[in-house]
Design a protein around this motif. Structure first.
Motif, PDB file in Angstrom:
ATOM      1  N   THR A  29       0.848  -1.192   0.000  1.00  0.00           N
ATOM      2  CA  THR A  29       0.000   0.000   0.000  1.00  0.00           C
ATOM      3  C   THR A  29       0.882   1.241   0.000  1.00  0.00           C
ATOM      4  O   THR A  29       1.834   1.325   0.784  1.00  0.00           O
ATOM      5  CB  THR A  29      -0.895   0.021   1.246  1.00  0.00           C
ATOM      6  OG1 THR A  29      -1.669  -1.179   1.285  1.00  0.00           O
ATOM      7  CG2 THR A  29      -1.816   1.224   1.234  1.00  0.00           C
ATOM      8  N   PRO A  30       0.621   2.212  -0.864  1.00  0.00           N
ATOM      9  CA  PRO A  30       1.419   3.445  -0.871  1.00  0.00           C
ATOM     10  C   PRO A  30       1.420   4.093   0.509  1.00  0.00           C
ATOM     11  O   PRO A  30       0.400   4.060   1.218  1.00  0.00           O
ATOM     12  CB  PRO A  30       0.697   4.320  -1.903  1.00  0.00           C
ATOM     13  CG  PRO A  30       0.003   3.343  -2.803  1.00  0.00           C
ATOM     14  CD  PRO A  30      -0.399   2.201  -1.928  1.00  0.00           C
ATOM     15  N   ARG A  32       1.154   7.075   1.579  1.00  0.00           N
ATOM     16  CA  ARG A  32       0.119   8.087   1.836  1.00  0.00           C
ATOM     17  C   ARG A  32      -1.217   7.441   2.160  1.00  0.00           C
ATOM     18  O   ARG A  32      -1.909   7.845   3.104  1.00  0.00           O
ATOM     19  CB  ARG A  32      -0.021   9.013   0.621  1.00  0.00           C
ATOM     20  CG  ARG A  32      -1.036  10.132   0.815  1.00  0.00           C
ATOM     21  CD  ARG A  32      -1.181  10.959  -0.442  1.00  0.00           C
ATOM     22  NE  ARG A  32      -1.768  10.211  -1.531  1.00  0.00           N
ATOM     23  CZ  ARG A  32      -3.096  10.042  -1.692  1.00  0.00           C
ATOM     24  NH1 ARG A  32      -3.944  10.553  -0.815  1.00  0.00           N
ATOM     25  NH2 ARG A  32      -3.556   9.359  -2.722  1.00  0.00           N
ATOM     26  N   LEU A  33      -1.605   6.432   1.389  1.00  0.00           N
ATOM     27  CA  LEU A  33      -2.884   5.764   1.629  1.00  0.00           C
ATOM     28  C   LEU A  33      -2.863   4.994   2.947  1.00  0.00           C
ATOM     29  O   LEU A  33      -3.865   4.939   3.660  1.00  0.00           O
ATOM     30  CB  LEU A  33      -3.214   4.828   0.463  1.00  0.00           C
ATOM     31  CG  LEU A  33      -3.411   5.489  -0.898  1.00  0.00           C
ATOM     32  CD1 LEU A  33      -3.782   4.453  -1.950  1.00  0.00           C
ATOM     33  CD2 LEU A  33      -4.469   6.585  -0.818  1.00  0.00           C
ATOM     34  N   ALA A  34      -1.722   4.405   3.270  1.00  0.00           N
ATOM     35  CA  ALA A  34      -1.605   3.692   4.538  1.00  0.00           C
ATOM     36  C   ALA A  34      -1.716   4.659   5.710  1.00  0.00           C
ATOM     37  O   ALA A  34      -2.379   4.376   6.716  1.00  0.00           O
ATOM     38  CB  ALA A  34      -0.274   2.934   4.596  1.00  0.00           C
ATOM     39  N   ALA A  35      -1.107   5.830   5.585  1.00  0.00           N
ATOM     40  CA  ALA A  35      -1.171   6.833   6.649  1.00  0.00           C
ATOM     41  C   ALA A  35      -2.587   7.372   6.803  1.00  0.00           C
ATOM     42  O   ALA A  35      -3.074   7.571   7.922  1.00  0.00           O
ATOM     43  CB  ALA A  35      -0.198   7.972   6.346  1.00  0.00           C
ATOM     44  N   ARG A  36      -3.266   7.583   5.679  1.00  0.00           N
ATOM     45  CA  ARG A  36      -4.650   8.082   5.749  1.00  0.00           C
ATOM     46  C   ARG A  36      -5.575   7.050   6.375  1.00  0.00           C
ATOM     47  O   ARG A  36      -6.443   7.390   7.198  1.00  0.00           O
ATOM     48  CB  ARG A  36      -5.137   8.457   4.347  1.00  0.00           C
ATOM     49  CG  ARG A  36      -6.497   9.140   4.352  1.00  0.00           C
ATOM     50  CD  ARG A  36      -6.921   9.582   2.988  1.00  0.00           C
ATOM     51  NE  ARG A  36      -7.264   8.462   2.114  1.00  0.00           N
ATOM     52  CZ  ARG A  36      -7.863   8.610   0.938  1.00  0.00           C
ATOM     53  NH1 ARG A  36      -8.149   9.816   0.489  1.00  0.00           N
ATOM     54  NH2 ARG A  36      -8.159   7.560   0.197  1.00  0.00           N
ATOM     55  N   ALA A  37      -5.403   5.776   6.009  1.00  0.00           N
ATOM     56  CA  ALA A  37      -6.237   4.716   6.581  1.00  0.00           C
ATOM     57  C   ALA A  37      -6.016   4.603   8.082  1.00  0.00           C
ATOM     58  O   ALA A  37      -6.963   4.411   8.852  1.00  0.00           O
ATOM     59  CB  ALA A  37      -5.931   3.385   5.891  1.00  0.00           C
ATOM     60  N   ALA A  38      -4.766   4.739   8.522  1.00  0.00           N
ATOM     61  CA  ALA A  38      -4.466   4.651   9.954  1.00  0.00           C
ATOM     62  C   ALA A  38      -5.097   5.812  10.712  1.00  0.00           C
ATOM     63  O   ALA A  38      -5.631   5.638  11.823  1.00  0.00           O
ATOM     64  CB  ALA A  38      -2.958   4.631  10.167  1.00  0.00           C
ATOM     65  N   LEU A  39      -5.074   7.001  10.115  1.00  0.00           N
ATOM     66  CA  LEU A  39      -5.663   8.167  10.778  1.00  0.00           C
ATOM     67  C   LEU A  39      -7.178   8.022  10.882  1.00  0.00           C
ATOM     68  O   LEU A  39      -7.769   8.313  11.936  1.00  0.00           O
ATOM     69  CB  LEU A  39      -5.306   9.434  10.013  1.00  0.00           C
ATOM     70  CG  LEU A  39      -5.842  10.744  10.592  1.00  0.00           C
ATOM     71  CD1 LEU A  39      -5.290  10.987  11.986  1.00  0.00           C
ATOM     72  CD2 LEU A  39      -5.513  11.923   9.673  1.00  0.00           C
ATOM     73  N   LEU A  40      -7.835   7.567   9.809  1.00  0.00           N
ATOM     74  CA  LEU A  40      -9.286   7.415   9.836  1.00  0.00           C
ATOM     75  C   LEU A  40      -9.713   6.277  10.767  1.00  0.00           C
ATOM     76  O   LEU A  40     -10.819   6.291  11.307  1.00  0.00           O
ATOM     77  CB  LEU A  40      -9.814   7.157   8.425  1.00  0.00           C
ATOM     78  CG  LEU A  40      -9.736   8.359   7.474  1.00  0.00           C
ATOM     79  CD1 LEU A  40     -10.227   7.973   6.088  1.00  0.00           C
ATOM     80  CD2 LEU A  40     -10.541   9.533   8.027  1.00  0.00           C
ATOM     81  N   GLU A  41      -8.848   5.305  10.964  1.00  0.00           N
ATOM     82  CA  GLU A  41      -9.158   4.249  11.929  1.00  0.00           C
ATOM     83  C   GLU A  41      -9.120   4.794  13.351  1.00  0.00           C
ATOM     84  O   GLU A  41      -9.926   4.417  14.197  1.00  0.00           O
ATOM     85  CB  GLU A  41      -8.159   3.102  11.789  1.00  0.00           C
ATOM     86  CG  GLU A  41      -8.446   1.918  12.709  1.00  0.00           C
ATOM     87  CD  GLU A  41      -7.485   0.767  12.517  1.00  0.00           C
ATOM     88  OE1 GLU A  41      -7.617  -0.250  13.237  1.00  0.00           O
ATOM     89  OE2 GLU A  41      -6.588   0.867  11.653  1.00  0.00           O
ATOM     90  N   ALA A  42      -8.199   5.724  13.603  1.00  0.00           N
ATOM     91  CA  ALA A  42      -8.101   6.333  14.929  1.00  0.00           C
ATOM     92  C   ALA A  42      -9.169   7.385  15.153  1.00  0.00           C
ATOM     93  O   ALA A  42      -9.562   7.643  16.302  1.00  0.00           O
ATOM     94  CB  ALA A  42      -6.713   6.945  15.116  1.00  0.00           C
TER      95      ALA A  42
END
Length: 278
Positions: A29-30, A32-42
């Motif tokens: 996973t790129p 940026r997308l991994a970082a965005r997914a982690a933030l939205l999970e939190a």
């Protein structure tokens, strides 16, 4: 013919067994997308806006580092148009950044506890907050819905609206376009009770502690709030502003969708947890 059929059957079985032993490797996973997914999970969507803490602030930093912030007014004008739901904010992100002295954090906490002991917290909770940005008119309408337990003990729903105007300017340090917001002089507090249980100033202070800084713009041309966009894509917007404010937004498609979806409304907080002492 029979021998040929048998050979094809054996070849098919061999191919199936080989395929069964293969391991399919998915592309990574790129970042940026991994970082965005982690933030939205939190910071789950459909919830009242949260106050950023140290772990979620670290995820914001990770997303900002993985993305490329917009640099031109044209890009910002196109990308920011529309309605943005506030999902998290903090008024002093510096306390959550790596390197902040634990001793200083303890001293700040002790001071806040002493000041907070002077007056009881206000029983209120923000249900939702959003910013409607109209680049064509250079206008921002900031709205917050909240619940308040009034002086009679009754729980009432109320709303705060703040209008502001903005201009695009190039930051002198980064050279990137930023938004300079100034109050339009139109702030509306819709409070359906004559006994809020506290002064209006105290109520506004408690609200401001849970909201992004555009809600607390002072009137007057000399008061400017500079919003720096540190991350922007089709659904997430992150801003920073002086001295150490940080806010995270999610694009809202429909103004009333959050009410129809049964999203939880903010409840008046009990026992002073998470309350402003302003």
């Amino acid at each position: 013919r029979r021998g040929g059929s048998m050979s094809r059957h054996l070849a098919w079985c061999f191919g199936v067994s080989m395929a069964a032993g293969l391991t399919v490797v998915s592309p990574p996973t790129p970042p940026r997308l991994a970082a965005r997914a982690a933030l939205l999970e939190a910071l789950p969507l459909g919830q009242p806006p949260k106050l950023l803490d140290r772990p979620s602030m670290a995820l914001v930093n990770r997303l900002e580092a993985a993305g490329t912030p917009p640099s031109t007014a044209e890009f910002l004008s196109l990308g920011l148009q529309g309605r943005w739901e506030l999902i998290a904010t903090v008024r002093d992100a510096a306390k959550l950044e790596p390197g902040f002295s634990p001793a200083a954090a303890h001293a700040v906490g002790a001071t806040a506890a002493v000041e907070g002991a002077k007056r009881p917290p206000i029983p209120m909770g923000v249900a939702r907050a959003e910013a409607l940005i109209r680049p064509g008119d250079r206008e921002v309408l900031s709205s917050a819905w909240f619940q308040l337990r009034d002086g009679t003990g009754k729980q009432v729903g109320a709303k705060l609206e703040v209008e502001s105007r903005f201009t695009f300017v190039d930051d002198a340090i980064t050279g990137k376009a930023v938004l300079d917001l100034r109050s339009s002089g139109r702030t509306r507090l819709m409070l359906p009770t004559r006994n809020p249980g506290c002064s209006v100033d105290a109520l506004m202070g408690a609200l401001h502690a849970h909201l992004s800084p555009d809600f607390s713009l002072a009137e007057g041309a000399e008061y400017v709030l500079r919003l720096q966009t540190t991350y922007l894509d089709e659904s997430i917007w992150v801003t920073r502003s002086a001295p150490f404010c940080c806010s995270v937004y999610h694009r809202a498609d429909d103004e009333m969708a959050w009410m129809e979806s049964g999203a939880p409304a903010g409840q008046p907080e009990q026992d002073g947890q998470g309350q402003s002492d302003q």
